[in-house]
Scaffold this motif. Structure first.
Motif, short mmCIF file in Angstrom:
data_model
loop_
_atom_site.label_atom_id
_atom_site.label_comp_id
_atom_site.label_asym_id
_atom_site.label_seq_id
_atom_site.Cartn_x
_atom_site.Cartn_y
_atom_site.Cartn_z
N PHE A 52 -73.39 45.55 27.62
CA PHE A 52 -73.25 44.95 29.11
C PHE A 52 -72.24 43.44 29.05
N LYS A 59 -65.59 48.45 29.50
CA LYS A 59 -66.71 49.32 30.04
C LYS A 59 -66.28 50.34 31.05
N ARG A 60 -65.28 50.28 31.59
CA ARG A 60 -64.73 51.15 32.62
C ARG A 60 -63.79 52.19 31.75
N SER A 63 -65.86 55.13 31.89
CA SER A 63 -66.49 55.29 33.31
C SER A 63 -67.00 56.85 33.44
N TYR A 73 -70.55 55.25 31.79
CA TYR A 73 -70.63 53.87 32.52
C TYR A 73 -70.38 53.83 34.09
N SER A 75 -70.69 50.85 37.09
CA SER A 75 -70.91 49.50 37.47
C SER A 75 -71.82 49.46 38.78
N GLU A 89 -76.00 48.42 36.86
CA GLU A 89 -75.03 48.79 36.09
C GLU A 89 -75.75 49.61 34.61
N GLN A 90 -75.08 50.79 34.46
CA GLN A 90 -75.82 51.62 33.41
C GLN A 90 -74.84 52.14 32.66
N ILE A 91 -75.38 52.69 31.55
CA ILE A 91 -74.63 53.79 30.73
C ILE A 91 -75.45 54.90 30.58
#
Length: 325
Positions: A52, A59-60, A63, A73, A75, A89-91
């Motif tokens: 994070f 991160k994107r 996505s 991922y 947002s 936000e999470q994965i």
């Protein structure tokens, strides 16, 4: 305060009765005495924090919108509950398998994950943590089978081949609810799987569970414990004797940044949930499966999960699955 169940209690007849009664009446409890090493818990939290802390661009790059299998991922604002935006936000990481060529419907959920290239230790730590959580989930299922008067191996077939448990690493940014804000961290819902095990950040707040009267009770973190709750499929498997409890995360005056790690235990995507044969005494106490016309519950895990994923991530569904059946 939620009930507390230590794993060691489940080797005794009174402990099995306690497990049965707690999940009949409440559907939520703290699990202590589990077998997940402290070092592994520290490691999964550490790689989550490192993830994070990556740049938005990094991160994107993984996505979820790039995955037809709903992996990767999101947002803040990338997931919906009850049609409203969740403040996190999470994965999302599921079993690492090859996609099924020509798959239809829920079997499209099977496939590879997306991994952050900048954190090489992320994948092995996550896979080790998932493995330990699966062991605990299966052990709990066997204990429920015994507690309900059946054979502990009655559930094994559903989880023997290609079980489809989902792991979410979640970060809630700090923010207070304001005028015009519905205060939703995550909207009120029931989980679509069998059971959920949640590792909360010490010293944080926001998680609430709905009691049998409809009131909301706070679920604060407990040191060295997982929060366990019943999912819709365990309610189905017991004809409503065990209770899938609605829960939510709300933003409050002290809603600071918090990290949550959620493991959603489930059988194979195409496997119907095994039904527990209850004694006449227990069957008489079953409430029946709660059926909301806006949230039909299916007995096959894949169908129930497919419904939930499509609702939570309509952008992913629209890109990859609209018009494909």
């Amino acid at each position: 305060m939620l009930p507390i169940i230590d794993v060691s209690e489940l080797d005794t007849a009174p402990g099995l009765v306690k497990l049965r009664e707690v999940t009949h009446e409440v559907g939520f409890f703290y699990l202590t005495g589990h077998s997940v090493p402290v070092d592994l818990i520290d490691d999964i939290r550490a790689v989550a924090r490192r993830f994070f802390a990556l740049s938005d661009e990094s991160k994107r790059a993984i996505s979820m919108i790039e995955s037809p299998h709903f992996r990767g991922y999101n947002s803040v604002g990338g997931e919906l509950t009850n049609g409203h935006v969740d403040w996190r936000e999470q994965i999302d990481i599921a079993p690492e398998r090859e996609a099924i060529a020509g798959a239809h419907g829920p079997m499209r959920l099977q496939g590879p994950n997306q991994w952050p290239a900048e954190i090489p230790e992320f994948k092995p730590v996550v896979l080790e943590f998932r493995s330990k959580m699966f062991e605990i989930g299966l052990a709990l299922m066997r204990k429920w089978a015994l507690a309900l008067g059946g054979d502990s191996s009655a559930v094994d077939e559903a989880f023997a081949v290609a079980p489809e448990a989902l792991l979410k690493l979640i970060k809630y940014p700090p923010q207070q609810a304001t005028d015009g804000d519905d205060g939703q961290g995550v909207g009120a819902h029931k989980d679509p799987g069998v059971l959920t095990m949640l590792l909360l950040e010490p010293g944080t707040s926001g998680l609430q569970a709905e009691d049998i009267s409809g009131a909301w009770i706070d679920v604060p973190p407990m040191a060295d414990a997982f929060v366990v709750n019943i999912g819709e499929l365990l309610e189905v498997a017991t004809g409503g004797y065990l209770r899938a409890t609605r829960h939510r995360v709300i933003k409050s005056a002290d809603f600071r940044e918090r990290l949550s790690i959620a493991y959603f235990f489930g059988p194979a995507l195409d496997m119907p949930m095994p039904m527990f044969e209850l004694s006449p005494e227990l069957a008489a106490q079953s409430r029946g499966v709660a059926q909301d016309p806006d949230n039909l519950i299916f007995s096959t895990y894949g169908a129930n999960l497919w419904k939930a994923r499509a609702r939570a991530h309509p952008d992913v569904y629209e890109r990859w699955h609209t018009g494909t059946g």
